[in-house]
Design a protein around this motif. Sequence first.
Motif, PDB file in Angstrom:
ATOM      1  N   ASN A 278       0.845  -1.209   0.000  1.00  0.00           N
ATOM      2  CA  ASN A 278       0.000   0.000   0.000  1.00  0.00           C
ATOM      3  C   ASN A 278       0.873   1.249   0.000  1.00  0.00           C
ATOM      4  OD1 ASN A 278      -2.452  -1.220  -0.039  1.00  0.00           O
ATOM      5  ND2 ASN A 278      -2.931  -0.938   2.122  1.00  0.00           N
ATOM      6  N   TYR A 282       0.669   4.097  -2.822  1.00  0.00           N
ATOM      7  CA  TYR A 282       0.172   5.455  -2.580  1.00  0.00           C
ATOM      8  C   TYR A 282       1.295   6.474  -2.383  1.00  0.00           C
ATOM      9  CZ  TYR A 282      -4.136   2.869  -2.275  1.00  0.00           C
ATOM     10  OH  TYR A 282      -5.193   2.043  -2.575  1.00  0.00           O
ATOM     11  N   ASP A 306       5.106   6.233   5.138  1.00  0.00           N
ATOM     12  CA  ASP A 306       5.487   6.659   3.785  1.00  0.00           C
ATOM     13  C   ASP A 306       5.363   8.170   3.649  1.00  0.00           C
ATOM     14  OD1 ASP A 306       2.788   7.460   2.788  1.00  0.00           O
ATOM     15  OD2 ASP A 306       2.336   5.329   3.112  1.00  0.00           O
ATOM     16  N   VAL A 326     -10.256   5.440  -0.076  1.00  0.00           N
ATOM     17  CA  VAL A 326     -10.320   6.889   0.110  1.00  0.00           C
ATOM     18  C   VAL A 326     -10.662   7.539  -1.224  1.00  0.00           C
ATOM     19  CG1 VAL A 326      -9.005   8.942   0.709  1.00  0.00           C
ATOM     20  CG2 VAL A 326      -8.722   6.824   2.036  1.00  0.00           C
ATOM     21  N   SER A 331      -7.647   4.291  -6.497  1.00  0.00           N
ATOM     22  CA  SER A 331      -7.286   3.020  -5.890  1.00  0.00           C
ATOM     23  C   SER A 331      -7.652   1.862  -6.808  1.00  0.00           C
ATOM     24  CB  SER A 331      -7.997   2.864  -4.552  1.00  0.00           C
ATOM     25  OG  SER A 331      -7.797   1.579  -4.070  1.00  0.00           O
ATOM     26  N   GLY A 338      -9.747  -2.817  -1.780  1.00  0.00           N
ATOM     27  CA  GLY A 338     -10.242  -2.222  -0.542  1.00  0.00           C
ATOM     28  C   GLY A 338     -10.493  -3.216   0.577  1.00  0.00           C
ATOM     29  N   LEU A 341      -6.585  -4.105   3.927  1.00  0.00           N
ATOM     30  CA  LEU A 341      -6.422  -3.668   5.317  1.00  0.00           C
ATOM     31  C   LEU A 341      -7.386  -4.394   6.257  1.00  0.00           C
ATOM     32  CD1 LEU A 341      -5.851   0.195   5.010  1.00  0.00           C
ATOM     33  CD2 LEU A 341      -4.186  -1.562   5.590  1.00  0.00           C
ATOM     34  N   SER A 366       1.482   8.741   5.188  1.00  0.00           N
ATOM     35  CA  SER A 366       0.660   7.956   6.131  1.00  0.00           C
ATOM     36  C   SER A 366       1.592   7.056   6.929  1.00  0.00           C
ATOM     37  CB  SER A 366      -0.323   7.054   5.392  1.00  0.00           C
ATOM     38  OG  SER A 366      -0.879   7.711   4.298  1.00  0.00           O
TER      39      SER A 366
HETATM   40  P1  ADP Z   1      -6.677  -1.321  -1.429  1.00  0.00           P
HETATM   41  O1  ADP Z   1      -6.562  -2.713  -1.921  1.00  0.00           O
HETATM   42  O2  ADP Z   1      -7.689  -0.489  -2.133  1.00  0.00           O
HETATM   43  O3  ADP Z   1      -5.367  -0.644  -1.234  1.00  0.00           O
HETATM   44  P2  ADP Z   1      -6.741  -1.526   1.418  1.00  0.00           P
HETATM   45  O4  ADP Z   1      -7.719  -2.164   2.314  1.00  0.00           O
HETATM   46  O5  ADP Z   1      -5.355  -2.049   1.453  1.00  0.00           O
HETATM   47  O6  ADP Z   1      -7.338  -1.554  -0.011  1.00  0.00           O
HETATM   48  O7  ADP Z   1      -6.723   0.012   1.730  1.00  0.00           O
HETATM   49  C1  ADP Z   1      -7.935   0.717   1.872  1.00  0.00           C
HETATM   50  C2  ADP Z   1      -7.772   2.168   1.450  1.00  0.00           C
HETATM   51  O8  ADP Z   1      -6.945   2.862   2.389  1.00  0.00           O
HETATM   52  C3  ADP Z   1      -7.084   2.358   0.145  1.00  0.00           C
HETATM   53  O9  ADP Z   1      -7.981   2.271  -0.915  1.00  0.00           O
HETATM   54  C4  ADP Z   1      -6.489   3.733   0.262  1.00  0.00           C
HETATM   55  O10 ADP Z   1      -7.445   4.706  -0.075  1.00  0.00           O
HETATM   56  C5  ADP Z   1      -6.182   3.845   1.741  1.00  0.00           C
HETATM   57  N1  ADP Z   1      -4.749   3.581   2.021  1.00  0.00           N
HETATM   58  C6  ADP Z   1      -4.202   2.428   2.456  1.00  0.00           C
HETATM   59  N2  ADP Z   1      -2.869   2.549   2.630  1.00  0.00           N
HETATM   60  C7  ADP Z   1      -2.561   3.823   2.305  1.00  0.00           C
HETATM   61  C8  ADP Z   1      -1.335   4.580   2.286  1.00  0.00           C
HETATM   62  N3  ADP Z   1      -0.181   4.034   2.643  1.00  0.00           N
HETATM   63  N4  ADP Z   1      -1.414   5.862   1.897  1.00  0.00           N
HETATM   64  C9  ADP Z   1      -2.586   6.420   1.541  1.00  0.00           C
HETATM   65  N5  ADP Z   1      -3.771   5.767   1.562  1.00  0.00           N
HETATM   66  C10 ADP Z   1      -3.763   4.493   1.910  1.00  0.00           C
END
Ligand code: ADP
Length: 375
Positions: A278, A282, A306, A326, A331, A338, A341, A366
Amino acid sequence: MVRYLRRHLSLKLFLSYLVTIVVGVAVLATTAELAVPSAFERHMAAMSEMVGGMSGMLELDFFQSFRNAVTEALVVAGSAAFVAALILSVFVSRRVVLPVQEMQAASRRIATGHYEERVGVPGGRDLEDLDELGQLALSFNQMAAQLQQIEAMRRDLIGNVAHELRTPLTSIKGYMEGLIDGVLPPDTATFQQVYGEADRLQRLVRDLQELSRVEAGAFDLDRRPVSVSRLVGVAVDRLARQFEEKGVGLETDVAPDLPAVVVDEDRIGQVFLNLMGNALQYTPPGGSVRVAARLDAGRVRVIVADTGIGIPAEHLPHVFERFYRVDKSRSRVGGGSGIGLTIARHLVRAHGGEIRAGSAGPGRGSAFTFTLPIA
Ligand code: ADP
């Protein structure tokens, strides 16, 4: 009749009162029957001494009248008790049977899908003052609320999955139509696009499978002591090339004297890969990602920070929710479903740890922090 009685609590209550009264009256009558003649004779003898003798005939009459008076008193008392039993059983029935009937009707409605159904809690709002019936009604309402929530989640999930499937399928169909109509050239670039969409579908299905497994708790943890530098090293090896290709720096900082963590190496490896993946996704080229691990209050705390696009404060509490993104379009183009996480949080929690997201705001990077247990 017996069947009717068996099925009505109020009637049972009334009959139990009635039996008590009948037994009471019978005991009283028997006692009177046994005690009255000797007591009567004793009192008559005492009276005769005072006022002189009474003829045998008169004494018999006297005795009969006295006995009738006793019987009459018993009948009156019995009738009064009967009326009292009737009133009492109606009152108790109202307090006991009505709430039970209400719960029964509500449970039937819930069974047919009306999860918004709730029952009144007899005994008021104060938990301390509730009797067993009140507590039962309260538990019933809690159960109904839980069911309602699960149902809402289920509906959401189906909606989300359908939505997630629709986008890549529409794309594939579009490319194929273009190919069939000759609008798109049958070259590597077009096939790559179709391949990319199919790949996304496959990843989505794999993530969904993994999600349902972790949400059901249907996985065994093979916990063993592992060094944190090894966990970080494996993840870095896997992702180093992608970081290099994108031009994002990757830095690790694991405290040298860190004790081993007791975890399922594969599962926690997955968490590292997800967070670092991630962070890479990002963070624009030229930025950097830092993975650090420290001992903190008897646990190891890992931070993946990051310098990327960051997360607006209002989104922070939601990023661990299923399908939450977000920036939906950005994404999705990056291939995110999504749920990465969500899975990461389940895995960390299964190890007794906690995971959190932090960010100073959009464009300011983040940081994801999670804890792992040590031996
Ligand atoms: P995805 O597979 O869409 O990355 P995740 O569950 O891993 O799904 O993450 C959910 C959302 O959290 C992402 O779509 C992104 O918007 C936000 N996100 C996760 N990690 C970061 C990061 N390191 N920096 C910015 N936004 C992040």
